[in-house]
Design an enzyme around this catalytic site. Structure first.
Site, PDB file in Angstrom:
ATOM      1  N   GLY A  49      14.848 -10.621  21.284  1.00 30.31           N
ATOM      2  CA  GLY A  49      15.803  -9.596  21.674  1.00 30.31           C
ATOM      3  C   GLY A  49      15.859  -8.509  20.628  1.00 30.31           C
ATOM      4  O   GLY A  49      15.527  -8.726  19.456  1.00 30.31           O
ATOM      5  N   GLN A  54      19.129  -1.266  16.280  1.00 25.36           N
ATOM      6  CA  GLN A  54      18.150  -1.891  15.392  1.00 25.36           C
ATOM      7  C   GLN A  54      16.876  -1.055  15.252  1.00 25.36           C
ATOM      8  O   GLN A  54      16.051  -1.345  14.395  1.00 25.36           O
ATOM      9  CB  GLN A  54      17.793  -3.296  15.881  1.00 25.36           C
ATOM     10  CG  GLN A  54      18.948  -4.278  15.780  1.00 25.36           C
ATOM     11  CD  GLN A  54      18.537  -5.631  16.274  1.00 25.36           C
ATOM     12  OE1 GLN A  54      18.616  -5.919  17.471  1.00 25.36           O
ATOM     13  NE2 GLN A  54      18.067  -6.471  15.364  1.00 25.36           N
ATOM     14  N   CYS A  97      17.714 -12.834  13.061  1.00 21.21           N
ATOM     15  CA  CYS A  97      17.890 -11.454  13.517  1.00 21.21           C
ATOM     16  C   CYS A  97      16.796 -10.603  12.900  1.00 21.21           C
ATOM     17  O   CYS A  97      16.535 -10.705  11.691  1.00 21.21           O
ATOM     18  CB  CYS A  97      19.270 -10.934  13.106  1.00 21.21           C
ATOM     19  SG  CYS A  97      19.612  -9.248  13.630  1.00 21.21           S
ATOM     20  N   LEU A  98      16.166  -9.771  13.716  1.00 15.40           N
ATOM     21  CA  LEU A  98      15.104  -8.918  13.199  1.00 15.40           C
ATOM     22  C   LEU A  98      15.608  -7.971  12.124  1.00 15.40           C
ATOM     23  O   LEU A  98      14.840  -7.535  11.272  1.00 15.40           O
ATOM     24  CB  LEU A  98      14.442  -8.133  14.343  1.00 15.40           C
ATOM     25  CG  LEU A  98      13.737  -8.983  15.401  1.00 15.40           C
ATOM     26  CD1 LEU A  98      13.155  -8.108  16.494  1.00 15.40           C
ATOM     27  CD2 LEU A  98      12.671  -9.857  14.781  1.00 15.40           C
ATOM     28  N   HIS A 140      24.329 -12.125  21.215  1.00 16.99           N
ATOM     29  CA  HIS A 140      23.879 -11.596  19.924  1.00 16.99           C
ATOM     30  C   HIS A 140      23.514 -10.118  20.050  1.00 16.99           C
ATOM     31  O   HIS A 140      23.940  -9.288  19.242  1.00 16.99           O
ATOM     32  CB  HIS A 140      22.670 -12.420  19.455  1.00 16.99           C
ATOM     33  CG  HIS A 140      22.050 -11.955  18.178  1.00 16.99           C
ATOM     34  ND1 HIS A 140      22.134 -12.691  17.019  1.00 16.99           N
ATOM     35  CD2 HIS A 140      21.330 -10.846  17.863  1.00 16.99           C
ATOM     36  CE1 HIS A 140      21.490 -12.036  16.049  1.00 16.99           C
ATOM     37  NE2 HIS A 140      20.986 -10.921  16.550  1.00 16.99           N
ATOM     38  N   HIS A 144      25.465  -6.310  18.756  1.00 14.37           N
ATOM     39  CA  HIS A 144      24.888  -5.201  17.993  1.00 14.37           C
ATOM     40  C   HIS A 144      25.378  -3.852  18.513  1.00 14.37           C
ATOM     41  O   HIS A 144      25.559  -2.912  17.726  1.00 14.37           O
ATOM     42  CB  HIS A 144      23.355  -5.223  18.066  1.00 14.37           C
ATOM     43  CG  HIS A 144      22.699  -6.078  17.039  1.00 14.37           C
ATOM     44  ND1 HIS A 144      22.814  -5.867  15.685  1.00 14.37           N
ATOM     45  CD2 HIS A 144      21.885  -7.156  17.181  1.00 14.37           C
ATOM     46  CE1 HIS A 144      22.105  -6.778  15.038  1.00 14.37           C
ATOM     47  NE2 HIS A 144      21.533  -7.570  15.922  1.00 14.37           N
TER      48      HIS A 144
END
Length: 182
Positions: A49, A54, A97-98, A140, A144
């Site tokens: 995701g 992001q 998380c990236l 999640h 964000h």
């Protein structure tokens, strides 16, 4: 993994990860182009995701593909997603998380979620997930869009530990897509 795509991903601490994102008023070529870029970046980092902030875009869009780990692509693009229901027994799950590479933290979330969002055609879609990766990922990624990261779900002591571990991972060269072994 293309390092050019990984450089697109915003890593913490960054104010964009703490910002409430604007709704998307019109689904146009720019929105479609952003969705394509986000999917490319998510796959490049082996993520399941990715939310628009992001990649530095403060709009309400997320991309998700929880099936990709199985080798086939089955992406969802959610525009202006809203959690309609988040209930069921809380489940503690290790989340990565990236935007916080190199760490995994235990986050408690409701086990059942219902989300409504537009797709790229502007159709209102409903997604329901229970006790699986999609339930976690929906919550999640939508977090964000409201400036909430997985670290915000931790107790103060756990947050301090996670930040310390994250800073150490960065110092050791962690890149988006790198996860800690639990």
């Amino acid at each position: 993994m293309s390092s050019a795509n990984l450089k697109d991903i915003v890593v913490g601490p960054d104010d964009r990860l703490k910002t409430e994102c604007a709704p998307i008023d019109q689904i146009d070529d720019g929105v479609r182009k952003l969705a394509k870029r986000m999917l490319r970046d998510m796959y490049a980092a082996d993520g399941c995701g990715l939310a628009a902030p992001q990649v530095g875009q403060l709009v309400q869009m997320v991309v998700i593909d929880v099936d990709y780990a199985g080798g086939k692509k089955n992406p969802y693009v959610l525009i202006n997603p809203k959690v309609i229901t988040a209930d069921g027994e809380e489940r503690q799950t290790g989340e990565g998380c990236l935007s916080f590479p190199g760490i995994t933290v235990e986050v408690a979330r409701p086990s059942h979620v219902v989300v409504e969002a537009q797709n790229l055609d502007g159709d209102l879609m409903r997604y329901e997930a229970r006790d699986n990766l999609l339930a976690v990922c929906l919550q999640h990624e939508i977090d964000h869009l409201h400036g909430v990261t997985m670290l915000d779900h931790l107790s103060p002591m756990a947050r301090v530990r996670a930040i310390r571990d994250y800073e150490e991972a960065l110092a050791n060269g962690a890149q988006p897509g790198d996860v800690a072994q639990q």
